[in-house]
Scaffold this active site. Structure first.
Site, PDB file in Angstrom:
ATOM      1  CG  HIS A  20      -2.777   0.942   1.811  1.00  0.00           C
ATOM      2  ND1 HIS A  20      -3.059   2.281   2.005  1.00  0.00           N
ATOM      3  CD2 HIS A  20      -1.461   0.795   2.107  1.00  0.00           C
ATOM      4  CE1 HIS A  20      -1.969   2.913   2.406  1.00  0.00           C
ATOM      5  NE2 HIS A  20      -0.980   2.035   2.472  1.00  0.00           N
TER       6      HIS A  20
ATOM      7  CG  ASP B 261       1.480   5.164   3.086  1.00  0.00           C
ATOM      8  OD1 ASP B 261       1.310   3.959   2.825  1.00  0.00           O
ATOM      9  OD2 ASP B 261       1.178   5.678   4.177  1.00  0.00           O
TER      10      ASP B 261
ATOM     11  CD  GLU C 201      -1.336   0.197   5.633  1.00  0.00           C
ATOM     12  OE1 GLU C 201      -0.261  -0.204   6.111  1.00  0.00           O
ATOM     13  OE2 GLU C 201      -1.618   1.417   5.518  1.00  0.00           O
TER      14      GLU C 201
ATOM     15  CD  GLU D   3      10.313 -13.604   7.875  1.00  0.00           C
ATOM     16  OE1 GLU D   3      10.746 -14.432   8.679  1.00  0.00           O
ATOM     17  OE2 GLU D   3      10.412 -12.394   8.059  1.00  0.00           O
TER      18      GLU D   3
END
Length: 920
Positions: A175, A187, A221, A247
């Site tokens: 993002h 970030d 985001e 995951e």
């Protein structure tokens, strides 16, 4: 005499100096590299790899983070246009090559979608204690599609509800919006420039992807994951089956292709169990769309996250390369994979057919290797080991008993024919291990409670001081108690009993972990499998050592045949009848004077058999000291250590090294990395309202887990290292109790919000943070001086307080150098409300000045709502977010707050203006 001793010196004997030196070397040789790996980022290469330009990537990061660029800002639009320009400049050679010779297929086709058409209305529950809200969002995502060599050649993307044929593609997401209080270097600026370099890499000749690759530059985001939600409305969302997010094993194994893998399933389980409150786009891509993937993110330092220190000054090109190299390695593996694992039927309804997948276990080894296997495999191996290991120990014990060599748990041996009992003292040392371990473990827990009460946030800036305090306290106390027990009741079986207790404890922990893995899908306790395996092998060696001992019957006959019955020897024991017949009147009156010749237990006095004079010199019973000394020296020459049982002289003296190497390295590598990972990611959660006692308790537990491999050997340590550690404990304890917990390098994060009430013209500034530091920070702000500061704990931030005062008026309406701080409703917002006659419905038209974010709050819950022209996705039902000088109050807080204070956003916007309305 000296030369004789030198000849007998064994560098790996189970004696104090070899044990101290070898154990210290093993621990330092493993702990130092683990610390380096966790604290030092791998260096970037001096020359650019093929298809990558690190210098260009660093310049892109500097440009991207040149200012705050949240979604609701003009700077965000500038970043959007800059990204389009950079993308076009990268793919221009590809387009030109395609125009020259479309038949050569040397370069892949690249399609760029400036998605300003998609929109979506949905509900989002937020994070933590935030309330459920309905969200309408308009996309400004940028999507780049690199056609794979095996992709469907039809132009399905332009058709309504078009779907591709063949195998699904790969999505890589980052993002480009930042929070309103940060520059967004980590970030997610590094992620964005990594996407640009991925575009360059896969459009370089020779790097063509086999599967289609979608690069998503998503916007929005930071507020409700809006960019990922609205991506679901784009046709390419149906094309991708995998993405970057930890995951399952099928996706995670491709991360092992990277040169410097770093990560653990512990983080994923932390999100799964709700221990980590923040969210990423993973919850949308996997939870709603059904994609399967892998997440690459920075975990520390948290004090710079969402603040003005999230910039290029506080990161490095090495950090950029670490993420970029991991992205390239993982993506290259995914786009080259030809199997069908990601193209089967999905478990959920209305999700992409990306296959069912399986829960996985993964962890890195020294940042150079990456282990990945299925959770089902962990469960199966755990169950097998839980059954086999006790069975092997039991069978070995039975064989030892059959061969009359089971000295463990043996108090005495009956002589054949006479029935006399010869004391073996085989039970000595049985109960000391659990007692000492409980005491040694209790001390770090007590220290955790002490820090929580006296200086709860010291771990924020001094996590290694906390670690040093707990480690030194545990080791010194365990050494002191073990040496005391060994002095009063020496036992050659201390090591065997210690490993047996460790075996039992780890067996119980592995049972609990196996149940959780099977029922809850939690894999964070994977290290217990390896811990238990090491404990089992070390314990088995202790049992196998007993085969080197003489048969108990032979030892008993030899003992009674060597000397007359007396009380003079501590090492060779006579029968109880002989003791009574040979005892002097004075010793007969005091049973304790009989020393160890009666059957001892762990509840017997520690001073039995070892009387001292007032000068504390040891004395012997009748028979004389000369006889005892000569006999002890004779036995010690055979291998018995000091006053341990005389039958132990045949025990191997080197096996302790093998036991140490079987247990300690695997514990230090797996548990040590987990401990550092946990504290690095959680040491600064106190500023978010989380109790720091959880962090201290975790440190105490991991301290015990890391130190337990030392315990079977610790009674052989010399005093030098424990004494040094005691001094370390005193120093770190004092520091941890009195030191100020924050610093300019590790700032306390506070949360800013300014609320303007357009009804009465008031402007209220609020900071949320930890007391009493919050009040100290507010007292340094000029506009707050002399005001009545109101504080309350009714915040969504847990244990934090929110303090408010009347602040400087914002200048969010002006553009450029224009200032407009007048709080007049018509200048801020225009709205029109029309209620439908006869129905419980109303139409609200609203427009804010110099903003594209708007929030409606109702006193009562709304049953349903709809935004005109908005798309609705049944997977996400609508019911169930400027630069310096614009907000003077924020600038003032930043300017005058102490250097150890960091400012972050408290809500969707930094300034929220409200105006009451009535639907009539």
């Amino acid at each position: 005499m000296a030369s004789s001793r030198a000849q007998r010196f064994n560098p790996i004997a189970f004696t104090p100096w070899p044990v101290t030196c070898i154990t210290t070397i093993v621990y330092l040789a493993l702990l130092i590299p683990i610390l380096v790996i966790n604290l030092v980022v791998p260096s970037a290469p001096e020359t650019n790899p093929k298809g990558v330009n690190l210098t260009e990537a660093w310049r892109d990061l500097q440009h991207l983070t040149g200012g705050f660029h949240p979604y609701n800002s003009r700077r965000n639009d500038e970043v959007h246009e800059w990204l389009l320009s950079r993308i076009n400049s990268i793919i221009r050679p590809t387009v030109e090559a395609g125009q020259r010779s479309s038949a050569t297929d040397n370069l892949p086709e690249v399609f760029v979608f400036d998605d300003n058409r998609s929109n979506l209305t949905y509900s989002n529950g937020g994070v933590g204690k935030t309330s459920i809200v309905g969200v309408y969002f308009e996309s400004t995502n940028i999507i780049v599609y690199i056609r794979g060599s095996e992709d469907d050649s039809e132009n399905w993307r332009e058709r309504s509800n078009g779907k591709p044929k063949g195998k699904g593609g790969v999505l890589v997401n980052a993002h480009y919006d930042s929070v309103s209080t940060g520059y967004g270097a980590t970030d997610d600026g590094i992620g964005v420039v990594s996407l640009l370099q991925l575009l360059r890499y896969f459009t370089t000749p020779g790097n063509n992807p086999r599967k289609g690759l979608v690069l998503l530059f998503n916007n929005g985001e930071e507020d409700y994951l809006n960019g990922a939600h609205v991506f679901s409305q784009h046709p390419l969302s149906n094309f991708t089956h995998t993405f970057l997010n930890l995951e399952d094993t099928e996706v995670t194994r491709f991360y092992g292709n990277t040169k410097h893998p770093f990560g653990s399933v512990l983080a994923a389980d932390g999100f799964k169990m709700g221990l980590l409150r923040s969210q990423t786009d993973y919850v949308v891509f996997n939870g709603i769309l059904g994609l399967r993937g892998l997440d690459l993110a920075f975990i520390a330092p948290r004090s710079r996250y969402h603040t003005d220190q999230d910039d290029t000054r506080h990161t490095s090109i090495d950090s950029l390369w670490h993420m970029l190299s991991a992205s390239i390695g993982t993506t290259e593996g995914l786009v080259s994979y030809t199997g069908m694992d990601f193209d089967g039927k999905s478990k959920g309804q209305n999700k992409v057919n990306s296959g069912a997948g399986s829960l996985g276990v993964w962890f890195d080894m020294f940042g150079t290797a990456f282990a990945v296997f299925r959770l089902h495999t962990l469960f199966a191996i755990s169950v097998a080991l839980l059954v086999i290991a006790p069975l092997v120990i039991f069978i070995t014990s039975v064989i030892l008993s059959k061969t009359d060599r089971m000295y463990l748990f043996s108090m005495s041996k009956s002589l054949e024919g006479t029935g006399d009992q010869v004391s073996l003292r085989g039970l000595r040392g049985f109960s000391r291990t659990p007692i000492i371990l409980v005491i040694a473990t209790t001390i770090p827990i007590c220290l955790a409670y002490l820090l929580e009460k006296v200086n709860p946030y010291i771990v924020h800036s001094s996590q290694f001081s906390v670690w040093s305090m707990m480690f030194s306290a545990w080791i010194f106390l365990a050494w002191f108690l073990a040496c005391a027990a060994d002095f009063f009741r020496p036992s050659a079986l201390h090591r065997a009993y210690s490993y047996t207790w460790i075996f039992v404890a780890t067996w119980i922990m592995l049972v609990i972990n196996t149940v959780y893995a099977n029922q809850k899908g939690i894999a964070a306790g994977y290290f217990l499998l390896f811990y238990f395996a090491g404990a089992f092998l070390a314990t088995w060696i202790s049992y196998l050592e007993l085969f080197a001992l003489p048969r108990k019957g032979d030892f008993a006959r030899q003992t009674t045949g060597r000397r007359p019955s007396s009380l003079s020897s501590r090492l060779l024991t006579s029968s109880a009848d002989e003791l009574r017949s040979n005892a002097s009147p004075s010793t007969a009156e005091f049973p304790g004077a009989a020393g160890e010749d009666t059957d001892p237990t762990e509840s017997t006095s520690l001073l039995r058999g070892q009387r001292t004079t007032f000068a504390n010199y040891r004395t012997s019973g009748p028979g004389g000291a000369a006889e005892e000394t000569d006999e002890r020296e004779d036995i010690n020459k055979g291998g018995t250590f000091e006053h341990e049982q005389s039958w132990s002289w045949t025990l191997p003296r080197w096996t302790w090294v093998l036991q140490l190497l079987l247990l300690a390295p695997i514990v230090l590598i797996l548990v040590g990395q987990l401990a550092l990972f946990l504290t690095a990611s959680m040491c600064q959660v106190g500023s978010d309202g989380v109790s720091t006692f959880v962090v201290y308790l975790a440190c105490a537990v991991f301290t015990t887990l890391l130190c337990i491999p030392l315990f079977p050997l610790i009674h052989r340590f010399t005093y030098h290292i424990p004494t040094f550690l005691f001094l370390v404990f005193i120093g770190t304890l004092i520091y941890n109790l009195v030191a100020f917990p924050f610093s300019p390098a590790n700032r306390l994060k506070t949360f800013f919000i300014q609320e303007v009430d357009l009804d009465n013209g008031s402007s209220t500034v609020s900071l949320t943070g930890i007391q009493p530091y919050l009040t100290e920070a507010i007292n340094s702000i000029p506009s707050a001086a002399g005001q009545n500061i109101t504080c309350d704990k009714t915040t969504p931030f847990g244990m934090l307080e929110r303090c408010s005062w009347s602040g400087l008026s914002p200048n969010v309406l002006g553009q450029g150098r224009e200032r407009d701080t007048e709080i007049v409703p018509d200048k801020w917002i225009t709205y029109n409300i029309t209620k439908t006659v006869g129905k419980n419905k109303a139409r609200i038209e609203i427009s804010g000045r110099n903003t594209r974010a708007c929030k409606l709050k109702f006193d009562r819950a709304v049953a349903n709502f709809q935004v005109s022209g908005s798309a609705v996705d049944h997977r996400m039902p609508p019911t169930s977010r400027q630069g310096p000088g614009v907000i003077p109050a924020l600038d003032e807080v930043r300017l005058y707050a102490p250097s150890w204070i960091a400012i972050s956003k408290a809500a969707d916007g930094l300034v929220e203006a409200s105006h009451s309305f009535t639907i009539q």
